[in-house]
Design a protein around this motif. Structure first.
Motif: not given
Length: 337
Positions: A51, A75-76, A79-81, A124, A150, A152
């Protein structure tokens, strides 16, 4: 278990890869003498599972829209980290360094976090953006300015807090609290956690909804000589924080309030070495984990258990790579056992 990653861009790829290879769960940048977000782009590119967080990015040097956009993109790309850590800084820096408005920082930070979530919801879910607050207003979002979707969830938002009101606010609206390194175990147990829980209860949440993250000062070595040598820099760092009026309450809890006055006087005179000498062994042991290498894991666990959910640990430069890898592995094994 987390660590800090250097923020000089040319050093980030190798540093981030090293942290991941050592087994860390996350790496954090700080907004000191470099931008906190750019290094995370490189760290995301050169790691796979860690993360990536800001501890902290100065919220009031920016606005919710600009932070929402970079948070969405990171975030995109990661990959969500992403862990989005925000802090208020203090009035002189906001007004004189960033040339931005200051006032009612707790209310302003609450609104900042709320605005972030409203903006992300608009992007979103396609809902109309209609955030009107006391400090921030976001009511315009045309299709051209909506970023690509995205897969996530929104980044977790952490807020740095020391004072009671900011800590309570974290409990109400944030996903995590970034505690200050200048905190003793007693202060976290008797002040930080009860204050956080008041905010959590007010919002109808549970303690599990808010992650408490904290850096630790670590003083270690293979022998007494190495331990003593590694303590010198930590004493100076503790003294620097202790000279700050905003942190006097931590000292007062232990009956050391008068020391803050003296350290503040010495800091204004530039007497940094003298300041460090005033941090005696008792104070050092309260503010730092002090233990030889073979006792360090147990001592860190004893310091954090039941109080801190994720800890940021840095080891002195004199500790060799093999020892660091072994310590991280041992700490991770205890966390998952």
């Amino acid at each position: 278990m987390d660590a800090a990653v250097v923020s000089q861009l040319s050093h980030v790829p190798a540093a981030a890869r090293t942290l991941e290879q050592r087994g860390y769960d996350g790496c954090w940048t700080a907004e000191i003498n470099h931008d906190p977000f750019l290094p995370l782009t490189l760290a995301a590119e050169h790691t796979e599972r860690m993360e990536l967080g800001t501890s902290i990015a100065v919220a009031f040097a920016r606005n919710p829209m600009s932070v929402a956009q970079i948070g969405w993109d990171l975030q995109d790309y990661s990959e969500g980290r992403l862990l989005l850590g925000l802090g208020s800084q203090i009035k002189p820096h906001i007004e004189k360094r960033f040339s931005m408005p200051w006032g009612r920082p707790v209310a302003r930070m609450r609104e900042f976090v709320q605005a972030l979530h409203e903006i992300w919801a608009c992007w979103r879910d396609g809902t109309r953006l209609n955030f009107e607050g006391e400090f921030y207003t976001h009511t315009l979002m045309t299709p051209m300015f909506v970023p690509q979707q995205h897969a996530y969830a929104d980044p977790k938002v952490f807020v740095a807090a020391v004072g009671d009101r900011m800590t309570e606010m974290c409990g109400e609206v944030a996903d995590g609290l970034l505690a200050h390194a200048f905190s003793t175990q007693r202060y976290v147990r008797e002040v930080t956690i009860p204050t956080l829980e008041r905010g959590i209860a007010r919002a109808g949440r549970t303690r599990a909804d808010v992650v408490v993250s904290s850096p630790l000062f670590v003083v270690t070595g293979h022998d007494e000589q190495e331990l003593a040598a590694n303590a010198v820099a930590t004493r100076k760092q503790i003294a620097f924080y202790a000279s700050t009026p905003a942190y006097r309450g931590v000292l007062e809890l232990h009956g050391w309030g008068d020391l803050q006055t003296e350290l503040h006087r010495l800091s204004r005179a530039g007497e940094w070495d003298t300041m460090g000498v005033l941090i005696d062994d008792t104070m050092l042991a309260e503010f730092a984990v002090v233990a030889p290498v073979d006792e360090l894991v147990h001592t860190i666990r004893a310091r954090c258990d039941g109080l801190i959910d994720r800890v940021l640990v840095g080891f002195p430069p004199s500790i060799d790579e093999a020892t660091v890898v072994g310590l991280v592995s041992e700490l991770q094994a205890e966390e998952t056992s």
